[in-house]
Motif scaffolding. Sequence first.
Motif, PDB file in Angstrom:
ATOM      1  N   UNK A 191       0.712  -1.332  -0.052  1.00 41.10           N
ATOM      2  CA  UNK A 191       0.214   0.068   0.023  1.00 41.10           C
ATOM      3  C   UNK A 191       0.676   1.248  -0.094  1.00 41.10           C
ATOM      4  N   UNK A 192       0.440   1.997  -0.941  1.00 40.93           N
ATOM      5  CA  UNK A 192       1.433   3.278  -1.106  1.00 40.93           C
ATOM      6  C   UNK A 192       1.077   4.210  -2.171  1.00 40.93           C
ATOM      7  N   UNK A 193       1.546   5.178  -2.484  1.00 40.60           N
ATOM      8  CA  UNK A 193       1.433   6.119  -3.701  1.00 40.60           C
ATOM      9  C   UNK A 193       2.921   6.394  -4.136  1.00 40.60           C
ATOM     10  N   UNK A 194       3.031   5.880  -5.596  1.00 40.68           N
ATOM     11  CA  UNK A 194       4.294   5.947  -6.064  1.00 40.68           C
ATOM     12  C   UNK A 194       4.133   6.482  -7.374  1.00 40.68           C
ATOM     13  N   UNK A 195       5.303   7.303  -7.975  1.00 35.60           N
ATOM     14  CA  UNK A 195       5.270   8.064  -9.063  1.00 35.60           C
ATOM     15  C   UNK A 195       5.684   6.921 -10.346  1.00 35.60           C
ATOM     16  N   UNK A 196       4.920   7.185 -11.366  1.00 36.32           N
ATOM     17  CA  UNK A 196       5.375   6.263 -12.634  1.00 36.32           C
ATOM     18  C   UNK A 196       5.392   7.490 -13.803  1.00 36.32           C
ATOM     19  N   UNK A 197       6.380   6.470 -14.640  1.00 33.32           N
ATOM     20  CA  UNK A 197       6.784   7.680 -15.819  1.00 33.32           C
ATOM     21  C   UNK A 197       6.852   6.835 -17.079  1.00 33.32           C
ATOM     22  N   UNK A 198       7.156   7.496 -18.231  1.00 37.69           N
ATOM     23  CA  UNK A 198       7.343   6.990 -19.403  1.00 37.69           C
ATOM     24  C   UNK A 198       8.920   7.102 -19.402  1.00 37.69           C
ATOM     25  N   UNK A 199       9.695   6.020 -19.594  1.00 37.33           N
ATOM     26  CA  UNK A 199      11.046   6.278 -19.498  1.00 37.33           C
ATOM     27  C   UNK A 199      11.856   6.101 -20.993  1.00 37.33           C
ATOM     28  N   UNK A 200      11.020   6.341 -21.812  1.00 39.94           N
ATOM     29  CA  UNK A 200      11.605   6.256 -23.365  1.00 39.94           C
ATOM     30  C   UNK A 200      11.289   7.554 -24.087  1.00 39.94           C
ATOM     31  N   UNK A 201      12.303   8.368 -24.492  1.00 43.21           N
ATOM     32  CA  UNK A 201      11.694   9.470 -25.018  1.00 43.21           C
ATOM     33  C   UNK A 201      10.997   9.368 -26.249  1.00 43.21           C
ATOM     34  N   UNK A 205       6.772  16.368 -25.527  1.00 40.79           N
ATOM     35  CA  UNK A 205       6.244  16.682 -23.884  1.00 40.79           C
ATOM     36  C   UNK A 205       6.594  15.502 -23.354  1.00 40.79           C
ATOM     37  N   UNK A 206       7.761  14.658 -23.869  1.00 37.85           N
ATOM     38  CA  UNK A 206       7.936  13.335 -22.947  1.00 37.85           C
ATOM     39  C   UNK A 206       7.969  13.412 -21.509  1.00 37.85           C
ATOM     40  N   UNK A 207       8.568  14.607 -21.005  1.00 39.55           N
ATOM     41  CA  UNK A 207       8.784  14.812 -19.597  1.00 39.55           C
ATOM     42  C   UNK A 207       6.993  14.953 -18.838  1.00 39.55           C
ATOM     43  N   UNK A 208       6.162  15.334 -19.448  1.00 37.21           N
ATOM     44  CA  UNK A 208       4.992  15.398 -18.901  1.00 37.21           C
ATOM     45  C   UNK A 208       4.223  14.081 -18.931  1.00 37.21           C
TER      46      UNK A 208
END
Length: 228
Positions: A191-201, A205-208
């Motif tokens: 249980x918890x809140x974790x940050x996810x992302x796209x790790x491929x350019x 607007x990849x950073x968003x």
Amino acid sequence: MKKLGLLLSLLLLTGCNIAVLEPKSETASDQAFLIVFSFWLMMIVVLTVFVLFVRFVYKYRYTDNKKDFMPKDVKGNKKLEATWIILPILLLAVLAVPTIAITYEQSPVAGDQSDHEGTHIYVTAQQFSWTFEHETGKEVQNDLVIPEGESIILHLNSKDVIHSFWVPHLGGKVDVLPGEELVYVIENPEIGTYQGKCAEYCGIQHAKMTFEANVVSIEDYERYVNED
């Protein structure tokens, strides 16, 4: 200037949050084990080389007593030669066994080869957002909600270019390919809140292209997927 640069680098590193070394799932724990295990194994090699280096530099340093000394010609030493051939092979074998086992078990598979049981979630990547569809048909963007202590089976697809699904606390990076479904399993998240992302350019607007992964209790998850 060099000392100042080194000091600034150390200060920056102290602020780093290395999420992969703070695993919050069984999958991530196995991956963190490989990182730590390989690191300390290599530290044994580094320490051995450093100790031998210092010993040889000290032993064979130039002194007035040795300026006329001529060492005898040595053509080979079978014991030493066998040692520096066998030891690296043994170290690689020790590293290879858990690496191959964990990698083979956790590698994503094509959708038609998956037979996992658990909570299935269909993940669609597109520039520049994530869509998560649950088994009840509920569909949301950029907010992944999953139950704790379950096998989470992610069906990964892309609508356009190659993306990469990554929640560092829960598991490693997985490429998301257009026209092909890959299935990736995360075991027993906490249980918890974790940050996810796209790790491929994937574009300007990849950073968003980020999202939150919220691990909740099984009861809360059932309420979530069945509410309007």
